[in-house]
Design a protein around this motif. Sequence first.
Motif, mmCIF file in Angstrom:
data_model
loop_
_atom_site.group_PDB
_atom_site.id
_atom_site.type_symbol
_atom_site.label_atom_id
_atom_site.label_comp_id
_atom_site.label_asym_id
_atom_site.label_seq_id
_atom_site.Cartn_x
_atom_site.Cartn_y
_atom_site.Cartn_z
ATOM 1 N N GLU A 49 0.817 -1.221 0.000
ATOM 2 C CA GLU A 49 0.000 0.000 0.000
ATOM 3 C C GLU A 49 0.849 1.269 0.000
ATOM 4 O O GLU A 49 0.333 2.382 0.072
ATOM 5 N N GLY A 50 2.174 1.109 -0.043
ATOM 6 C CA GLY A 50 3.066 2.259 -0.175
ATOM 7 C C GLY A 50 3.275 3.057 1.090
ATOM 8 O O GLY A 50 3.597 4.248 1.026
ATOM 9 N N VAL A 51 3.074 2.424 2.259
ATOM 10 C CA VAL A 51 3.302 3.121 3.522
ATOM 11 C C VAL A 51 4.375 2.391 4.320
ATOM 12 O O VAL A 51 4.613 1.194 4.144
ATOM 13 N N SER A 52 5.012 3.122 5.202
ATOM 14 C CA SER A 52 6.029 2.559 6.075
ATOM 15 C C SER A 52 5.361 1.726 7.167
ATOM 16 O O SER A 52 4.522 2.237 7.916
ATOM 17 N N LYS A 91 -7.190 7.997 3.980
ATOM 18 C CA LYS A 91 -6.039 7.321 3.369
ATOM 19 C C LYS A 91 -4.921 8.317 3.078
ATOM 20 O O LYS A 91 -3.734 8.015 3.263
ATOM 21 N N ASP A 92 -5.299 9.508 2.637
ATOM 22 C CA ASP A 92 -4.296 10.540 2.373
ATOM 23 C C ASP A 92 -3.572 10.932 3.660
ATOM 24 O O ASP A 92 -2.361 11.169 3.659
ATOM 25 N N HIS A 150 -0.913 8.349 4.450
ATOM 26 C CA HIS A 150 0.283 8.519 3.617
ATOM 27 C C HIS A 150 1.100 9.724 4.064
ATOM 28 O O HIS A 150 2.339 9.690 4.025
ATOM 29 N N THR A 151 0.427 10.778 4.505
ATOM 30 C CA THR A 151 1.151 11.946 5.011
ATOM 31 C C THR A 151 1.939 11.582 6.268
ATOM 32 O O THR A 151 3.103 11.981 6.431
ATOM 33 N N SER A 209 3.049 8.645 7.036
ATOM 34 C CA SER A 209 4.153 7.780 6.618
ATOM 35 C C SER A 209 5.307 8.604 6.059
ATOM 36 O O SER A 209 6.474 8.378 6.404
ATOM 37 N N THR A 210 4.987 9.563 5.214
ATOM 38 C CA THR A 210 6.027 10.394 4.601
ATOM 39 C C THR A 210 6.812 11.160 5.663
ATOM 40 O O THR A 210 8.048 11.246 5.618
ATOM 41 N N LEU A 249 -6.736 1.501 4.344
ATOM 42 C CA LEU A 249 -5.760 1.246 3.283
ATOM 43 C C LEU A 249 -6.339 0.330 2.203
ATOM 44 O O LEU A 249 -5.920 0.386 1.039
#
Length: 672
Positions: free
Chosen positions: A474-477, A543-544, A547-548, A550-551, A665
């Motif tokens: 899912e592209g997250v840490s 979901k956004d 991701h924020t 995670s970044t 997610l």
Amino acid sequence: MAFPRPGLLRLVLRLQLGHHGRPPRRSLGVSFWDVDRDTGGKRGSKDMGLVPSIVPTLHYQDSLPRLPIPRLEDSIARYLRAQKPLLTADQFRKTETFSQDFQRGLGRELHNLLTFQDQHSQHTSYISDVWLNSYLGRRNPPAFNMNVGLAFHPDPKGEYNNQLTRATNMTVSIMRFLRAFRMCTLEPEVLHLYPERTDTDVFRRFIRWIPKPFVCPVAAMFDVYPMDMSQNFRLFGTSRLPKLGRDTLLTDERAKHLLVLRNGNFYIFNILQSNGTMIQTSEIHANLKYILSDKSTMPDFPLAYLTTEKRDTWAQLRQELLANGNQEALKKVETAIFSLCLDDLLLQDIDHFSQIMLYGNGHNRWFDKSFNLILTKDGSAAINFEHSWGDALTVLRFMKEVFRNSTEDRAVQPQQEPAATDASKAVRKLHFHLNDTLKAGIMNARANYDASVQTFSVKLVQFKQEGKSFLKQEGVSPDAMIQLAFQMAFLGLYGQVVSSYEPCSTAAFKHGRTEVIRPTSIHTKKCSLAFQEPSKHSVAELKDMLHTCSTYHVQLIKEATRGQGFDRHLLALRILADTKRGCLPNIFYDSAYSQLNHSFIFSRHLFNPMLNFGASMPIVPDGFAITYLVQDDSITFNITSCSKYNLQDFIQSLKTSLEKIVVVLKGKSITQ
């Protein structure tokens, strides 16, 4: 000597944050990852036990890059970012004013002084002594505040999980590790970004001939990054000595004896000969069998309880011990190569094992030793280590080698009869002369220990819905989502956004210790609050936010890995202000500074192929400590608490928080 290390950063990010890529042979960071190596067979002979390294153990040590001191402006900016989610607008303005005044005034003077001292201490890092003295200055008992427990997997061959057999095999493997380190034949701790190219004998033969002043920069050209190994010499013959105000460390590299504790009794025998070689494994086997067959009952006044007492109290009682004719016996305890604890306990369940390795039964541990190797009656094995001298990365590497050697190159077999030797002549039982003051001190320490045990709770739980694979997909840490779940769980239960603390190793630098990742941020606060009322937000919005978070967590890991956090820098400046000026500036008197450093959530991410699980103590009396292991399809948590908070409620809230993250997610709405 500083040099660019972009490969190191990429490597840490792959491991820490769950990015794709082939795992290297070695690694470091928040999670202290350590991936096993295919040895292609036996590790070595019975004599050495560990395959001699082509590259000398400390070949890289002198040319390791030095830990950078962050710019003062950067540390203040990071400090304020960490404070913002914890403060009201008025509180933040006050803290911001204190911070800016410090940056423009006394802070600049202190920073310049710290930089000057660092430039004249090229052999070490600016944080090494600061962090050591910080640990040694703590007055609470390490047993319930700082020591860490790490459990080995069982021996894969069940018949070897016998207390005597496994204790002998692990003791022999530990001595093989010691000998390899002292003879500089232990393989250096090295990160290989592209192991298929550089984790080879060809590269090792090349790099061993590079002069020491240049070897790390040359290795970096091949994306090979050595780790600091200076902590290893404290592994053996080391004890923390209680002193009034601040403890000291004692290391005796000439020690030749092993300390064995059983049923509160102390035994020693020489495990090294006068020339430094190990005695016969059959003699070790016989000596341990002799100790296990001793019918001595627990002493009326078990001395080991004193190591669970507050440090100043213990310091005074230690002086009384010395004055009462116990100098020689106490010296044998404190200088022993390590402490082997043979417990007459059978495991009830996994949580019982956590209790055994963290605080035991009080009378059968010497918590001041650099490490205690613990063996229960059914052969379960664990390490309890005192934290001031070293960090988890050093201990995990040590455990990996010991486990692998003790299960691949076993010294003794099950049912094997010990050597026909008179162990009674080799083994010596220590006796201590106790006056009324000491007896009273021991009984008081025992009462305090029992009281601490009553407040302590521990629970190992597994989240089986998803794990690392799904989160990466899912592209997250994974680490970011787990840290977010901790904060969501606490907020959901107690309605508070609280300070959290995650250590990150800086062993890529000379005499590096750890830096702090502060996972609580304005992003995690916003996200946690939103997940409390998910109906007010669309799935896409939630979901956004994930991701924020995670970044931003990735950014924090980058900074900490580079030695660019703020906690250690501000700690060094605070100590300088106290010692040079005799008073602290407002930034450190500010209640916000104390609040930030009162970390309700302390967490440690562990991974090692030989590690079954680990456990830590909370770093504040009313907080939680969480060690966790992230598998492909699950996450294992071991949670401890010494507070009024209900541990089961927190566990349920944590599971619910993780479930919500997974649901979002997957693009689904959260069911209230």
